[in-house]
Design an enzyme around this catalytic site. Structure first.
Site: not given
Length: 452
Positions: A179, A98, A47, A14
């Protein structure tokens, strides 16, 4: 073609893609160097695939809730292979996009592994490249324990997506209390696996507000997830049919484990870049030391994303990359990244949204100057279901003005509702501003503007 560029980003995740694309938009000659797939951790093993699996678990929860809403629902088995195949096809589409987008954006992709020869020169498979500005954006990797016999039989969070591709593991053990561990535990539980979470002495969601810690633990227990806080793993043994037995220091064990997932933290990918050939300084964690403009200790070398140890989140890396491009080539010298009041979401079931200080940290910093508003309720959706999944909210305010310095939400829709409130909080909203906002009814978010 010249091997000299205005900007080279090491790592096409990213952050690296963002600085290369933004600088190219201003006319700079840019390239990204990547040894793996475009998109980095987030797109390939983070993600995106996690959110697909989370949605799958959310559908499973909704199917069970359908009975309580009067639907004659028959819940069959999950076709794990179909879910994983669709997930991977979706990721493949992103990577293809991409590739086309970078060509259209005039960003050159250099395939291979980059190492520094000196402060201005990189080697990629025997070919040398130079740049006026080099941006290190290599991300992180999951930790594997090196002091437990048989640890290699387990998977990391990366391995969960790379290796569990055909058959759903029915008995899963997740090691960790952060998490990532708890997202995996709750999505696998939602998809029908028998799940145990081993903290090995670490608290659940350390560093998060105590309300989040308490309510998440309560929900995991209500969902049937087995929590083992203190038992220390001494050995992982492979048994028949490639199942595992996990042995503990107190001589207890867990048998017939189909998948063991290590989610015990991540390390920065800075160990094999040849940084010893430069003057780039690392801290004791291996993180790159940078200033408030992501400059390293070497002129012309920058670092962004997970490797600087500030806020390891995809949108943070994207924002930092774009701002760096704005400063270098967009004529915006004051366009800097702020690491204060960054909103983030944990995709547990239900989701968690948080921004600003926890109550505990706020009290350490400001003492009696803070005031806390909180509420806990069963949202309307779950008033109709047998599983009374609660929503909990907390606002932390400072001083007589009651400026909001912390907002924490756990409950249905928390992931979507936090974004708008984050804008207000970053703009300096007070409790009175929230109170003066007319509530939307009936939704859970109205509680944030009617809280007493």
């Amino acid at each position: 073609m010249s091997n000299h560029f205005d900007v080279i980003a090491i790592g096409a995740g990213s952050g690296g893609l963002s600085i290369a694309e933004r600088a190219a938009a201003y006319g700079a000659k840019t390239a990204v160097i990547e040894a793996g797939e475009l998109g980095g951790t987030c797109v390939n093993v983070g993600c995106v695939p996690k959110k697909v699996m989370w949605y799958g678990a959310s559908v499973a929860h909704a199917l069970h809730d359908g009975k309580d809403y009067g639907f004659d629902v028959t819940i069959g088995d999950l076709n794990w292979d179909k879910l994983v195949t669709k997930r991977e096809n979706f990721i493949g589409g992103i990577i293809d996009w991409y590739q086309d987008y970078l060509v259209e954006s005039n960003v050159e992709v250099i395939e291979g592994f980059a190492t520094f020869i000196d402060d201005k020169t990189l080697d990629v498979d025997g070919v040398q490249y130079t740049a006026d500005h080099i941006v290190i954006s290599t991300g992180g990797r999951p930790i594997m324990p090196n002091d437990i016999e048989g640890a290699e039989y387990g998977l990391t969070s990366d391995g969960f997506f790379e290796e569990l591709d055909e058959v759903q593991p029915k008995k899963v053990v997740v090691v960790g209390g952060g998490y990532i561990a708890l997202e995996f535990a709750m999505l696998m539980n939602g998809l029908g696996s028998d799940v145990s979470v081993l903290h090995q002495g670490w608290p659940v969601m350390e560093g998060f507000d105590s309300m989040i810690q308490t309510n998440l633990r309560r929900q995991m227990e209500a969902d049937g997830i087995q929590l083992n806080d203190d038992s220390i793993i001494t050995k992982v043994e492979k048994i028949a049919d490639d199942n595992l037995t996990i042995h503990f220091k107190d001589s207890s064990k867990i048998d017939n484990v189909n998948a063991l997932i290590w989610a015990i933290g991540r390390l920065p990918n800075t160990h094999n870049l040849g940084l010893e050939n430069t003057g780039v300084e690392l801290d004791k964690r291996g993180m790159v030391v940078v200033d408030d403009e992501e400059k390293t200790t070497v002129e012309g070398i920058y670092a962004i994303g997970d490797i600087i140890g500030k806020a390891p989140l995809t949108p943070v890396a994207i924002a930092a990359g774009r701002r760096l491009g704005d400063r270098l080539y967009g004529g915006k010298p004051d366009r800097k990244m702020s690491y204060d009041n960054i909103a983030t979401v944990m995709f547990t079931h239900p989701p968690i949204g948080t921004i600003g200080l926890s109550e505990e940290n706020a009290r350490v910093e400001y003492g009696d100057e803070i005031k806390v508003y909180k509420t806990e309720f069963v949202p309307l959706y779950h008033q109709m279901t047998r599983n009374k999944v609660k929503t909990a909210m907390k606002l932390i305010v400072l001083g007589e003005e009651e400026k909001i310095i912390g907002c924490h939400i756990m409950g249905l829709g928390a992931d979507e509702m936090l974004q708008g409130f984050a804008v207000a909080i970053r703009m300096g909203a007070t409790k009175q501003d929230f109170d003066d906002t007319i509530a939307i009814h009936p939704v859970s978010a109205e509680e944030l503007v009617t809280m007493k």
